[in-house]
Design a protein around this motif. Sequence first.
Motif, PDB file in Angstrom:
ATOM      1  N   ASP A 100     -60.255  53.038  19.473  1.00 44.78           N
ATOM      2  CA  ASP A 100     -59.113  53.888  19.149  1.00 44.78           C
ATOM      3  C   ASP A 100     -58.816  54.681  20.418  1.00 44.78           C
ATOM      4  OD1 ASP A 100     -57.407  55.958  18.338  1.00 44.78           O
ATOM      5  OD2 ASP A 100     -58.366  56.154  16.378  1.00 44.78           O
ATOM      6  N   GLY A 101     -57.740  54.349  21.089  1.00 44.82           N
ATOM      7  CA  GLY A 101     -57.406  54.962  22.365  1.00 44.82           C
ATOM      8  C   GLY A 101     -57.096  56.443  22.283  1.00 44.82           C
ATOM      9  N   ARG A 102     -56.870  56.955  21.082  1.00 43.68           N
ATOM     10  CA  ARG A 102     -56.561  58.379  20.938  1.00 43.68           C
ATOM     11  C   ARG A 102     -57.796  59.242  21.157  1.00 43.68           C
ATOM     12  NH1 ARG A 102     -54.259  58.249  15.036  1.00 43.68           N
ATOM     13  NH2 ARG A 102     -56.252  57.180  14.900  1.00 43.68           N
ATOM     14  N   ASP A 103     -58.956  58.755  20.696  1.00 41.75           N
ATOM     15  CA  ASP A 103     -60.165  59.586  20.809  1.00 41.75           C
ATOM     16  C   ASP A 103     -61.390  58.816  21.292  1.00 41.75           C
ATOM     17  OD1 ASP A 103     -60.786  58.078  18.570  1.00 41.75           O
ATOM     18  OD2 ASP A 103     -60.669  59.752  17.173  1.00 41.75           O
ATOM     19  N   GLY A 104     -61.257  57.522  21.555  1.00 44.97           N
ATOM     20  CA  GLY A 104     -62.361  56.746  22.110  1.00 44.97           C
ATOM     21  C   GLY A 104     -63.341  56.201  21.094  1.00 44.97           C
ATOM     22  N   ARG A 105     -63.085  56.414  19.794  1.00 47.15           N
ATOM     23  CA  ARG A 105     -64.010  55.876  18.784  1.00 47.15           C
ATOM     24  C   ARG A 105     -63.950  54.358  18.762  1.00 47.15           C
ATOM     25  NH1 ARG A 105     -62.567  58.597  13.205  1.00 47.15           N
ATOM     26  NH2 ARG A 105     -60.471  58.396  14.095  1.00 47.15           N
ATOM     27  N   VAL A 106     -65.117  53.746  18.544  1.00 43.98           N
ATOM     28  CA  VAL A 106     -65.229  52.293  18.447  1.00 43.98           C
ATOM     29  C   VAL A 106     -65.348  51.928  16.979  1.00 43.98           C
ATOM     30  CG1 VAL A 106     -66.652  50.282  19.018  1.00 43.98           C
ATOM     31  CG2 VAL A 106     -66.315  52.101  20.699  1.00 43.98           C
ATOM     32  N   GLY A 107     -64.647  50.895  16.565  1.00 46.97           N
ATOM     33  CA  GLY A 107     -64.731  50.435  15.188  1.00 46.97           C
ATOM     34  C   GLY A 107     -64.467  48.954  15.109  1.00 46.97           C
ATOM     35  N   ARG A 108     -64.842  48.395  13.966  1.00 44.75           N
ATOM     36  CA  ARG A 108     -64.581  46.979  13.710  1.00 44.75           C
ATOM     37  C   ARG A 108     -63.221  46.899  13.018  1.00 44.75           C
ATOM     38  NH1 ARG A 108     -67.744  42.370  13.717  1.00 44.75           N
ATOM     39  NH2 ARG A 108     -69.712  43.448  13.967  1.00 44.75           N
ATOM     40  N   VAL A 109     -62.371  46.002  13.487  1.00 41.71           N
ATOM     41  CA  VAL A 109     -61.048  45.839  12.896  1.00 41.71           C
ATOM     42  C   VAL A 109     -61.209  45.266  11.490  1.00 41.71           C
ATOM     43  CG1 VAL A 109     -58.812  44.669  13.076  1.00 41.71           C
ATOM     44  CG2 VAL A 109     -59.968  45.495  15.146  1.00 41.71           C
ATOM     45  N   VAL A 110     -60.672  45.988  10.510  1.00 42.41           N
ATOM     46  CA  VAL A 110     -60.729  45.543   9.127  1.00 42.41           C
ATOM     47  C   VAL A 110     -59.458  44.778   8.782  1.00 42.41           C
ATOM     48  CG1 VAL A 110     -60.886  46.313   6.728  1.00 42.41           C
ATOM     49  CG2 VAL A 110     -62.201  47.484   8.493  1.00 42.41           C
ATOM     50  N   GLU A 111     -58.322  45.374   9.106  1.00 42.40           N
ATOM     51  CA  GLU A 111     -57.045  44.717   8.826  1.00 42.40           C
ATOM     52  C   GLU A 111     -55.932  45.359   9.638  1.00 42.40           C
ATOM     53  OE1 GLU A 111     -55.463  45.192   4.891  1.00 42.40           O
ATOM     54  OE2 GLU A 111     -55.947  47.316   4.836  1.00 42.40           O
ATOM     55  N   ARG A 112     -54.836  44.664   9.673  1.00 45.62           N
ATOM     56  CA  ARG A 112     -53.629  45.201  10.293  1.00 45.62           C
ATOM     57  C   ARG A 112     -52.542  45.202   9.243  1.00 45.62           C
ATOM     58  NH1 ARG A 112     -50.452  44.106  15.777  1.00 45.62           N
ATOM     59  NH2 ARG A 112     -48.859  45.612  15.277  1.00 45.62           N
ATOM     60  N   SER A 113     -51.887  46.338   9.096  1.00 45.85           N
ATOM     61  CA  SER A 113     -50.827  46.470   8.111  1.00 45.85           C
ATOM     62  C   SER A 113     -49.641  47.129   8.804  1.00 45.85           C
ATOM     63  CB  SER A 113     -51.312  47.301   6.927  1.00 45.85           C
ATOM     64  OG  SER A 113     -50.273  47.471   6.000  1.00 45.85           O
ATOM     65  N   GLY A 114     -48.635  46.340   9.101  1.00 45.78           N
ATOM     66  CA  GLY A 114     -47.478  46.873   9.812  1.00 45.78           C
ATOM     67  C   GLY A 114     -47.873  47.338  11.195  1.00 45.78           C
ATOM     68  N   ASP A 115     -47.581  48.590  11.497  1.00 45.74           N
ATOM     69  CA  ASP A 115     -47.913  49.123  12.821  1.00 45.74           C
ATOM     70  C   ASP A 115     -49.211  49.917  12.815  1.00 45.74           C
ATOM     71  OD1 ASP A 115     -47.013  51.257  11.364  1.00 45.74           O
ATOM     72  OD2 ASP A 115     -45.791  52.107  12.964  1.00 45.74           O
ATOM     73  N   GLN A 116     -50.025  49.759  11.751  1.00 44.53           N
ATOM     74  CA  GLN A 116     -51.310  50.454  11.647  1.00 44.53           C
ATOM     75  C   GLN A 116     -52.450  49.435  11.645  1.00 44.53           C
ATOM     76  OE1 GLN A 116     -51.951  54.025  11.166  1.00 44.53           O
ATOM     77  NE2 GLN A 116     -49.901  53.978  12.051  1.00 44.53           N
ATOM     78  N   VAL A 117     -53.557  49.822  12.245  1.00 47.21           N
ATOM     79  CA  VAL A 117     -54.775  49.008  12.247  1.00 47.21           C
ATOM     80  C   VAL A 117     -55.857  49.834  11.576  1.00 47.21           C
ATOM     81  CG1 VAL A 117     -56.491  47.861  13.693  1.00 47.21           C
ATOM     82  CG2 VAL A 117     -54.094  47.832  14.361  1.00 47.21           C
ATOM     83  N   ARG A 118     -56.582  49.226  10.624  1.00 50.77           N
ATOM     84  CA  ARG A 118     -57.687  49.914   9.952  1.00 50.77           C
ATOM     85  C   ARG A 118     -58.976  49.547  10.668  1.00 50.77           C
ATOM     86  NH1 ARG A 118     -56.727  53.690   6.670  1.00 50.77           N
ATOM     87  NH2 ARG A 118     -58.725  53.371   5.691  1.00 50.77           N
ATOM     88  N   LEU A 119     -59.754  50.569  11.032  1.00 48.05           N
ATOM     89  CA  LEU A 119     -61.023  50.376  11.734  1.00 48.05           C
ATOM     90  C   LEU A 119     -62.151  50.972  10.898  1.00 48.05           C
ATOM     91  CD1 LEU A 119     -59.787  51.515  15.254  1.00 48.05           C
ATOM     92  CD2 LEU A 119     -60.243  49.183  14.541  1.00 48.05           C
ATOM     93  N   ARG A 120     -63.330  50.361  10.984  1.00 47.70           N
ATOM     94  CA  ARG A 120     -64.525  50.869  10.298  1.00 47.70           C
ATOM     95  C   ARG A 120     -65.593  51.097  11.357  1.00 47.70           C
ATOM     96  NH1 ARG A 120     -65.629  47.066   6.475  1.00 47.70           N
ATOM     97  NH2 ARG A 120     -64.524  48.272   4.935  1.00 47.70           N
TER      98      ARG A 120
END
Length: 82
Positions: A23-43
């Motif tokens: 997540d380029g906003r705060d540097g958190r690393v996550g696994r991509v769960v899904e993409r919905s429109g212009d949003q990406v869900r990370l875990r």
Amino acid sequence: MPVTVPVSEVEAAVPAAGAFAVDGRDGRVGRVVERSGDQVRLRPPGGGPEWACPAEDVQPASPGAVLRARVTEINREGQLPR
């Protein structure tokens, strides 16, 4: 003046579901769960609540970040009751 990136370039830059991303906003690393429109869900690695990130702020994780995330997941798996 803000730079606008074409949608096709943003879509190409978002890692596939299951891959690690940053997540380029705060540097958190996550696994991509899904993409919905212009949003990406990370875990987060090892579990925890998912969060949404604008697709234009998602970047592929570096090899070092992927390694740290995998170690976190493996350590978490070892702590779960069997």
